[in-house]
Write an enzyme that holds these catalytic residues in place. Structure first.
Site, PDB file in Angstrom:
ATOM      1  N   SER A  11      18.181  94.070  81.232  1.00 22.86           N
ATOM      2  CA  SER A  11      19.035  93.445  80.209  1.00 22.86           C
ATOM      3  C   SER A  11      20.028  94.457  79.617  1.00 22.86           C
ATOM      4  CB  SER A  11      18.135  92.863  79.102  1.00 22.86           C
ATOM      5  OG  SER A  11      18.845  92.812  77.871  1.00 22.86           O
TER       6      SER A  11
HETATM    7  N1  LIG Z   1      23.211  89.133  71.492  1.00 25.60           N
HETATM    8  C1  LIG Z   1      21.880  89.552  71.842  1.00 25.60           C
HETATM    9  C2  LIG Z   1      21.574  89.062  73.243  1.00 25.60           C
HETATM   10  C3  LIG Z   1      20.091  89.136  73.537  1.00 25.60           C
HETATM   11  C4  LIG Z   1      19.749  88.381  74.794  1.00 25.60           C
HETATM   12  O1  LIG Z   1      20.344  87.360  75.132  1.00 25.60           O
HETATM   13  N2  LIG Z   1      18.727  88.863  75.506  1.00 25.60           N
HETATM   14  C5  LIG Z   1      18.349  88.198  76.717  1.00 25.60           C
HETATM   15  C6  LIG Z   1      18.329  89.191  77.869  1.00 25.60           C
HETATM   16  S1  LIG Z   1      19.927  89.787  78.220  1.00 25.60           S
HETATM   17  C7  LIG Z   1      16.940  87.642  76.550  1.00 25.60           C
HETATM   18  O2  LIG Z   1      16.092  88.264  75.954  1.00 25.60           O
HETATM   19  N3  LIG Z   1      16.686  86.446  77.096  1.00 25.60           N
HETATM   20  C8  LIG Z   1      15.421  85.823  77.081  1.00 25.60           C
HETATM   21  C9  LIG Z   1      15.354  84.620  76.208  1.00 25.60           C
HETATM   22  O3  LIG Z   1      16.316  84.377  75.435  1.00 25.60           O
HETATM   23  O4  LIG Z   1      14.361  83.895  76.276  1.00 25.60           O
HETATM   24  C10 LIG Z   1      21.760  91.066  71.732  1.00 25.60           C
HETATM   25  O5  LIG Z   1      22.779  91.758  71.842  1.00 25.60           O
HETATM   26  O6  LIG Z   1      20.648  91.563  71.533  1.00 25.60           O
END
Ligand SMILES: N[C@@H](CCC(=O)N[C@@H](CS)C(=O)NCC(=O)O)C(=O)O
Length: 215
Positions: A11
């Site tokens: 990520s």
């Molecule tokens: N805007 C957030 C984005 C966080 C995000 O979307 N993380 C994703 C991975 S890139 C995630 O954890 N996805 C799993 C989910 O939402 O269930 C940041 O900068 O921390």
């Protein structure tokens, strides 16, 4: 002190928070949450962060998510001086502007390209998405004109955040030869503490995307 980062190396946002922590130099325990195994949906993690995303920070019971908010918090609380996140109002405002640029523009354009390839069966990158990202890279190119780092003469958490985003798409093989300032800055980013660790995660991300792309 007990500082823990729930992290998944593939990520970009998660790598951004860790790269900031590495530049700040604060000891931090890293706990992997494997998104490919849907570990973020475990009850214990949802209890901690109902938005179930990485990165998530835990600092002695205080819980925070959003990578750039985490970087700001860590810099304010643990940085040796205010270089990485200046206290001066105008210099801090420029760092914040670059952080918002990353969060609302650069990262969004990169995600728009990669998410459908990783998760929705897309095998090609549409021309309008390519153009969108290159337009945004043109703005980054301008920020770096006459500046060594994205928010001025010294490295800040805007660099760690933007570099973690950009390194994901570079690992997919994006051509940045039309952006000489970005090319030069990317080389300079190799001096960031935690650079190799970031590259490993970005490489794994790039490979996962490239695997699904039509050759
Ligand atoms: N805007 C957030 C984005 C966080 C995000 O979307 N993380 C994703 C991975 S890139 C995630 O954890 N996805 C799993 C989910 O939402 O269930 C940041 O900068 O921390």
């Amino acid at each position: 002190m007990s500082l823990k980062l729930y992290h998944f190396p593939i990520s970009g946002p998660s790598r951004g928070a860790l790269l900031a922590a590495r530049s700040i130099g604060v000891p931090i325990k890293v706990e992997i949450v494997d998104l490919f195994k849907k570990e973020q949906l475990k009850e214990s993690f949802i209890k901690l962060n109902p938005q179930h995303c990485v990165p998530t920070l835990e600092d002695d019971g205080f819980v925070l998510w959003e990578s750039r908010a985490i970087a700001c918090y860590l810099a304010d609380k643990f940085a040796r001086d205010d270089q990485l996140y200046p206290k001066d109002l105008e210099r801090r405002a420029v760092v914040n502007q670059r952080l918002y640029f990353d969060s609302s523009s650069l990262y969004v354009k990169i995600r728009a390209i990669c998410f459908p390839i990783l998760f929705l069966g897309e095998t090609e990158i549409k021309q309008n998405l390519k153009d969108d990202l290159n337009t945004t890279l043109g703005f980054l190119e301008q920020f770096l004109s006459g500046n060594k780092w994205v928010a001025g003469d010294s490295v800040t958490i805007a660099d760690t955040s933007i570099y973690s985003s950009l390194s994901s798409i570079l690992a997919v093989g994006w051509d940045i030869s039309k952006f000489p300032n970005i090319e030069r800055w990317v080389k300079d980013c190799a001096s960031l503490p935690g650079y190799e660790e970031n590259e490993e995660g970005a490489k794994a991300f790039g490979e996962a995307v490239k695997k699904n792309l039509k050759q």
